[in-house]
Design a protein around this motif. Structure first.
Motif, PDB file in Angstrom:
ATOM      1  N   GLY A  45       4.719   8.898  -8.931  1.00  0.00           N
ATOM      2  CA  GLY A  45       3.956   7.847  -8.276  1.00  0.00           C
ATOM      3  C   GLY A  45       2.737   8.436  -7.593  1.00  0.00           C
ATOM      4  N   ALA A  46       1.671   7.633  -7.518  1.00  0.00           N
ATOM      5  CA  ALA A  46       0.419   8.093  -6.900  1.00  0.00           C
ATOM      6  C   ALA A  46      -0.467   6.894  -6.606  1.00  0.00           C
ATOM      7  CB  ALA A  46      -0.311   9.038  -7.837  1.00  0.00           C
ATOM      8  N   PRO A  47      -1.427   7.059  -5.689  1.00  0.00           N
ATOM      9  CA  PRO A  47      -2.429   6.001  -5.510  1.00  0.00           C
ATOM     10  C   PRO A  47      -3.383   6.030  -6.703  1.00  0.00           C
ATOM     11  CG  PRO A  47      -2.753   7.779  -3.912  1.00  0.00           C
ATOM     12  CD  PRO A  47      -1.553   8.131  -4.717  1.00  0.00           C
ATOM     13  N   ALA A  55       3.329   3.683 -10.218  1.00  0.00           N
ATOM     14  CA  ALA A  55       4.443   4.598 -10.454  1.00  0.00           C
ATOM     15  C   ALA A  55       4.983   4.371 -11.851  1.00  0.00           C
ATOM     16  CB  ALA A  55       5.544   4.365  -9.426  1.00  0.00           C
ATOM     17  N   PRO A  70      -1.314   1.494  -5.398  1.00  0.00           N
ATOM     18  CA  PRO A  70      -0.370   2.538  -5.791  1.00  0.00           C
ATOM     19  C   PRO A  70       0.315   2.162  -7.106  1.00  0.00           C
ATOM     20  CG  PRO A  70      -0.060   1.942  -3.507  1.00  0.00           C
ATOM     21  CD  PRO A  70      -0.984   0.924  -4.107  1.00  0.00           C
ATOM     22  N   ARG A 107       7.504   8.028  -4.489  1.00  0.00           N
ATOM     23  CA  ARG A 107       7.515   9.398  -4.997  1.00  0.00           C
ATOM     24  C   ARG A 107       8.697   9.586  -5.937  1.00  0.00           C
ATOM     25  NH1 ARG A 107       2.439  10.580  -4.295  1.00  0.00           N
ATOM     26  NH2 ARG A 107       1.782  10.446  -2.139  1.00  0.00           N
ATOM     27  N   ARG A 109       0.800  -1.228   0.000  1.00  0.00           N
ATOM     28  CA  ARG A 109       0.000   0.000   0.000  1.00  0.00           C
ATOM     29  C   ARG A 109       0.832   1.278   0.000  1.00  0.00           C
ATOM     30  NH1 ARG A 109      -5.244  -0.311   1.135  1.00  0.00           N
ATOM     31  NH2 ARG A 109      -5.187   1.686   2.209  1.00  0.00           N
ATOM     32  N   ARG A 110       2.165   1.175   0.017  1.00  0.00           N
ATOM     33  CA  ARG A 110       3.009   2.367   0.091  1.00  0.00           C
ATOM     34  C   ARG A 110       3.256   2.942  -1.290  1.00  0.00           C
ATOM     35  NH1 ARG A 110       7.810   1.768   4.110  1.00  0.00           N
ATOM     36  NH2 ARG A 110       7.629   4.026   4.017  1.00  0.00           N
ATOM     37  N   VAL A 111       3.137   4.266  -1.400  1.00  0.00           N
ATOM     38  CA  VAL A 111       3.255   4.970  -2.674  1.00  0.00           C
ATOM     39  C   VAL A 111       4.667   5.531  -2.840  1.00  0.00           C
ATOM     40  CG1 VAL A 111       2.362   6.871  -4.051  1.00  0.00           C
ATOM     41  CG2 VAL A 111       0.824   5.604  -2.557  1.00  0.00           C
ATOM     42  N   TYR A 126       7.330  -4.454  -6.088  1.00  0.00           N
ATOM     43  CA  TYR A 126       6.520  -3.887  -7.159  1.00  0.00           C
ATOM     44  C   TYR A 126       6.552  -4.806  -8.361  1.00  0.00           C
ATOM     45  CZ  TYR A 126       5.333   0.586  -5.163  1.00  0.00           C
ATOM     46  OH  TYR A 126       4.769   1.557  -4.400  1.00  0.00           O
TER      47      TYR A 126
END
Length: 93
Positions: free
Chosen positions: A43-45, A54, A52, A24, A20-22, A81
């Motif tokens: 990167g973004a949800p 990216a 998330p 940047r 769940r970590r986005v 990822y």
């Protein structure tokens, strides 16, 4: 010039989080052995995908969709990822 020739070419790829970590912009993309293979550009949800996402420039050898062992260093923690093809979503017509 020598440094550019020594580095493998980088390709813009999509990344989808397994957690769940986005990530940047500027975060390091790591390969299976923990070495840096690229950098996150954005990167973004994603409300559409529910995860998330990216985009990152990644070494060509790790840019194929489904490449194993790719992770992003998010504040000192390696987050797994999945490498995917761009665009992330195509609307059905």
């Amino acid at each position: 010039a020598r440094e550019a020739e020594a580095r493998p070419p980088r390709t813009l790829t999509g990344l989808v989080a397994e957690g769940r970590r986005v990530p940047r912009a500027g975060y390091a993309v790591l390969g299976p052995d923990g070495s840096e293979i690229g950098r996150v550009t954005s990167g973004a949800p994603s409300p559409t995908l529910g995860k998330p996402i990216a985009m990152a420039y990644v070494d060509a050898e790790h840019a194929a969709p489904g490449s194993p062992g790719v992770s992003v260093d998010i504040r000192g923690t390696r987050e797994p990822y999945e490498v995917v093809a761009l665009p992330f979503y195509r609307r059905e017509r």
